[in-house]
Design a protein around this motif. Structure first.
Motif, PDB file in Angstrom:
ATOM      1  N   ILE A  79       0.870  -1.189   0.000  1.00 43.10           N
ATOM      2  CA  ILE A  79       0.000   0.000   0.000  1.00 43.10           C
ATOM      3  C   ILE A  79       0.904   1.235   0.000  1.00 43.10           C
ATOM      4  O   ILE A  79       1.926   1.261   0.700  1.00 43.10           O
ATOM      5  CB  ILE A  79      -0.970  -0.012   1.215  1.00 43.10           C
ATOM      6  CG1 ILE A  79      -2.071   1.048   1.059  1.00 43.10           C
ATOM      7  CG2 ILE A  79      -0.247   0.163   2.545  1.00 43.10           C
ATOM      8  CD1 ILE A  79      -3.280   0.823   1.934  1.00 43.10           C
TER       9      ILE A  79
ATOM     10  N   GLU B  32      -2.416   5.954  -0.799  1.00 45.57           N
ATOM     11  CA  GLU B  32      -3.549   5.020  -0.673  1.00 45.57           C
ATOM     12  C   GLU B  32      -4.018   4.929   0.780  1.00 45.57           C
ATOM     13  O   GLU B  32      -5.213   4.814   1.045  1.00 45.57           O
ATOM     14  CB  GLU B  32      -3.161   3.634  -1.192  1.00 45.57           C
ATOM     15  CG  GLU B  32      -3.128   3.557  -2.717  1.00 45.57           C
ATOM     16  CD  GLU B  32      -2.628   2.224  -3.243  1.00 45.57           C
ATOM     17  OE1 GLU B  32      -2.952   1.887  -4.394  1.00 45.57           O
ATOM     18  OE2 GLU B  32      -1.878   1.529  -2.531  1.00 45.57           O
TER      19      GLU B  32
ATOM     20  N   THR C 156      -7.867   5.928   2.053  1.00 44.79           N
ATOM     21  CA  THR C 156      -8.854   5.093   2.752  1.00 44.79           C
ATOM     22  C   THR C 156      -9.653   5.906   3.778  1.00 44.79           C
ATOM     23  O   THR C 156     -10.647   5.421   4.306  1.00 44.79           O
ATOM     24  CB  THR C 156      -8.196   3.892   3.489  1.00 44.79           C
ATOM     25  OG1 THR C 156      -7.288   4.385   4.455  1.00 44.79           O
ATOM     26  CG2 THR C 156      -7.493   2.948   2.531  1.00 44.79           C
TER      27      THR C 156
ATOM     28  N   TRP D 127     -12.609   0.785  -1.872  1.00 39.59           N
ATOM     29  CA  TRP D 127     -11.879   1.595  -0.883  1.00 39.59           C
ATOM     30  C   TRP D 127     -12.320   1.249   0.530  1.00 39.59           C
ATOM     31  O   TRP D 127     -11.517   1.283   1.473  1.00 39.59           O
ATOM     32  CB  TRP D 127     -12.064   3.093  -1.158  1.00 39.59           C
ATOM     33  CG  TRP D 127     -11.235   3.566  -2.311  1.00 39.59           C
ATOM     34  CD1 TRP D 127     -11.679   3.870  -3.565  1.00 39.59           C
ATOM     35  CD2 TRP D 127      -9.817   3.747  -2.338  1.00 39.59           C
ATOM     36  NE1 TRP D 127     -10.631   4.231  -4.361  1.00 39.59           N
ATOM     37  CE2 TRP D 127      -9.468   4.175  -3.632  1.00 39.59           C
ATOM     38  CE3 TRP D 127      -8.808   3.597  -1.403  1.00 39.59           C
ATOM     39  CZ2 TRP D 127      -8.158   4.443  -4.007  1.00 39.59           C
ATOM     40  CZ3 TRP D 127      -7.503   3.867  -1.757  1.00 39.59           C
ATOM     41  CH2 TRP D 127      -7.190   4.294  -3.055  1.00 39.59           C
TER      42      TRP D 127
ATOM     43  N   SER E 186       1.962  -0.850  -4.576  1.00 42.67           N
ATOM     44  CA  SER E 186       0.674  -0.235  -4.255  1.00 42.67           C
ATOM     45  C   SER E 186      -0.452  -1.258  -4.311  1.00 42.67           C
ATOM     46  O   SER E 186      -0.354  -2.291  -4.976  1.00 42.67           O
ATOM     47  CB  SER E 186       0.367   0.903  -5.229  1.00 42.67           C
ATOM     48  OG  SER E 186      -0.110   0.384  -6.451  1.00 42.67           O
TER      49      SER E 186
ATOM     50  N   ARG F 127      -3.407  -0.799  -5.607  1.00 37.33           N
ATOM     51  CA  ARG F 127      -4.101  -0.797  -6.910  1.00 37.33           C
ATOM     52  C   ARG F 127      -3.327  -1.589  -7.964  1.00 37.33           C
ATOM     53  O   ARG F 127      -3.923  -2.326  -8.744  1.00 37.33           O
ATOM     54  CB  ARG F 127      -4.342   0.645  -7.366  1.00 37.33           C
ATOM     55  CG  ARG F 127      -5.498   1.300  -6.618  1.00 37.33           C
ATOM     56  CD  ARG F 127      -5.572   2.771  -6.882  1.00 37.33           C
ATOM     57  NE  ARG F 127      -4.384   3.449  -6.374  1.00 37.33           N
ATOM     58  CZ  ARG F 127      -4.003   4.652  -6.715  1.00 37.33           C
ATOM     59  NH1 ARG F 127      -4.706   5.323  -7.604  1.00 37.33           N
ATOM     60  NH2 ARG F 127      -2.932   5.206  -6.193  1.00 37.33           N
TER      61      ARG F 127
END
Lengths: 248, 269
Positions: free
Chosen positions: A95, A99, A103, B149, B212, B214
């Motif tokens: 992550i 990000e 959230t 999310w 990441s 994503r």
């Protein structure tokens, strides 16, 4: 700003498994204040915080945010929260820093489709906590202090009116702590109400403008300048070490 | 004759590709929440549903769907309301599901080839099942993307998610139900004993290669698709169960990813 107090805690009592955790606690927090809630371990600080976050129902009494019950979804939107031991330490999934902050957006859209405005806000909050330029970096490579700054940015991304921090620096080294407190002070000066929960009276006295001393009930609610060593801190904390720290 | 001239192979490729998209999409949150065993657990419960379907004379697949969904909610309920650890609850449903499945199928006699549901079988997938899988996959993809999310936030920190006013109980139940649905729909292609690997191994590859969340989604789906396609072809030519071949290909890609990562680290050191 509204004339009603931002937080109003009235006659709050919480009983768990027959044990009284909080007993008739009453106080208010106004817009723009920087308040420390101090007390010994087991004195009910986290319970009080959970009540203000609307995650714990009072046994008696009430907690209101801008005049609405704390568990009202609208109240939650006014609040940002930085927890005691950040659970993300267990989170090993890839992550990025941006990000993590994203959230915190309450009503996001489809995957990867946060609006431009929302991404802009994510980046603005990272800038605000001094993490500009690190957006695409891995969150896992950060130090404890840097992680807590990112978690603050996450808490701020919903543009809250008040920021609660529960022992936020328990795993952070000394130099990072100084940077962290400077940041909280800056945020407060920009109008954000800050409530810092800790067991360390000496530390909090240097930071905040008002202190609430809590051990099941409110022992003292005063301005930092009114704190005195004449008080029976030993009895309050039940811990001679804490008194010693305070008397430095 | 090309293998794609066989209609059962085309059906298997279509169904396998759908599973390869949905399984890692869910697998990301399953792995991130440290509940990787849930897919295996629900798959074993789904096998009991196959047995119930056989006993009741209804479609084993619908039996599997119903029991997997009930088990998904049961797992979440026990973890939330009792002081049982997550792995103990998963072990309970995992062994209980398989024990019930074997008992039920034995009671009814050998009216179905139970091995097909354990390890997957190419030739048993019907056109009707591919259509149903397509519709349920589209619905699942839509729901996962809509809550992406929120699921990421839940996986990152349940405490922080609840303080933002999101309903964490609903999110956890939704994830469990989607996992149950995906697993029960995949029994015939990948098999109940191996479907967990489809949710977990592509995600492990993504964890190895990505920075990441994503990009992890895209990478895990790409490797899941590669594993399904290569696995099905190998399954056809070597005459081994499709699930076994697909999982072995997943393991192969994971080992390759580790090597690539290791080589990159060595080169930069």
């Amino acid at each position: 700003m509204a004339s009603a107090p931002l937080i109003q805690v009235k006659d709050l009592s919480i009983v768990r498994d027959g044990n009284s955790i909080l007993d008739r606690v009453s106080f208010t927090i106004k817009d723009g204040e920087y308040v420390g809630i101090v007390g010994p371990n087991g004195g009910g600080k986290t319970t009080l915080l959970l009540s203000m976050l609307g995650l714990l129902k009072p046994t008696r009494g009430e907690v209101k945010v801008y005049g609405k019950p704390a568990d009202d979804p609208k109240s939650r939107e006014s609040i940002g929260y930085v927890p005691q031991t950040f659970l993300g330490q267990k989170f090993t999934f890839p992550i990025t820093i941006e990000e993590v902050v994203a959230t915190g957006v309450v009503r996001p859209g489809f995957w990867g489709t946060l609006s431009k405005r929302e991404w802009k806000r994510v980046h603005e909050k990272l800038d605000l906590v001094g993490m500009k330029g690190t957006e695409k970096e891995s969150f896992h490579k950060l130090s404890g202090g840097e992680r807590q700054r990112v978690i603050i940015a996450r808490a701020l991304v919903g543009n809250p009116d008040i920021l609660f921090l529960d022992e936020p620096l328990s795993a952070v080294d000394q130099p990072s702590q100084a940077t962290f407190y400077k940041l909280l002070s800056q945020l407060n000066k920009k109008g954000l109400t800050v409530v810092l929960v800790t067991h360390d009276l000496e530390m909090v006295a240097k930071q905040v403008s008002r202190v609430l001393c809590l051990n099941q009930s409110i022992y003292m609610n005063c301005k930092t300048s009114e704190l005195s060593e004449a008080h029976n801190w030993s009895e309050f904390f039940g811990d001679a070490k804490a008194v010693h720290h305070h008397s430095h | 004759m090309s293998i794609f001239e066989y209609s059962f192979m085309v059906r298997a490729l279509l169904a396998g590709s759908l599973i390869a998209v949905v399984a890692p999409l869910l697998g990301i949150f399953v792995v991130a929440r440290n509940t990787s065993l849930i897919a295996d657990t629900l798959a074993h419960a789904a096998l009991a549903g196959v047995g119930i379907g056989v006993i009741l004379g209804i479609s084993p697949t619908w039996g599997a769907v119903a029991v997997a969904l009930l088990a998904a909610l049961g797992v979440e309920y026990l973890m939330k309301n009792h002081r049982f650890s997550a792995d103990a609850v998963l072990a309970l449903f995992l062994s209980g599901g398989l024990a019930l499945a074997v008992a039920l199928v034995r009671v009814k006699g050998a009216s179905i080839n139970f091995e097909n549901y354990l390890f997957g079988s190419l030739i048993t997938v019907t056109a009707n099942e591919v259509w149903i899988l397509l519709l349920t996959s589209l619905a699942m993809i839509g729901l996962i993307l809509a809550y992406w999310w929120s699921f990421l936030s839940l996986s990152f920190s349940e405490e922080l998610t609840s303080t933002r006013g999101l309903n964490t109980k609903m999110l956890k139940n939704l994830l469990a139900v989607l996992t149950g649905l995906m697993v029960s729909q995949s029994l015939k292609i990948v098999g109940g004993l191996l479907i967990g690997a489809m949710m977990v191994i592509p995600v492990l590859i993504a964890i190895t290669l990505c920075k990441s969340a994503r990009s992890s989604v895209l990478v895990s789906i790409i490797f899941a698709l590669l594993s399904v396609w290569s696995g099905l072809i190998i399954s056809y030519y070597l005459n081994i169960p499709s699930g076994s071949a697909i999982v072995l290909m997943n393991v192969f890609w994971f080992a390759a990813a580790l090597l690539v990562k290791g080589f990159g680290t060595f080169k930069n050191s």
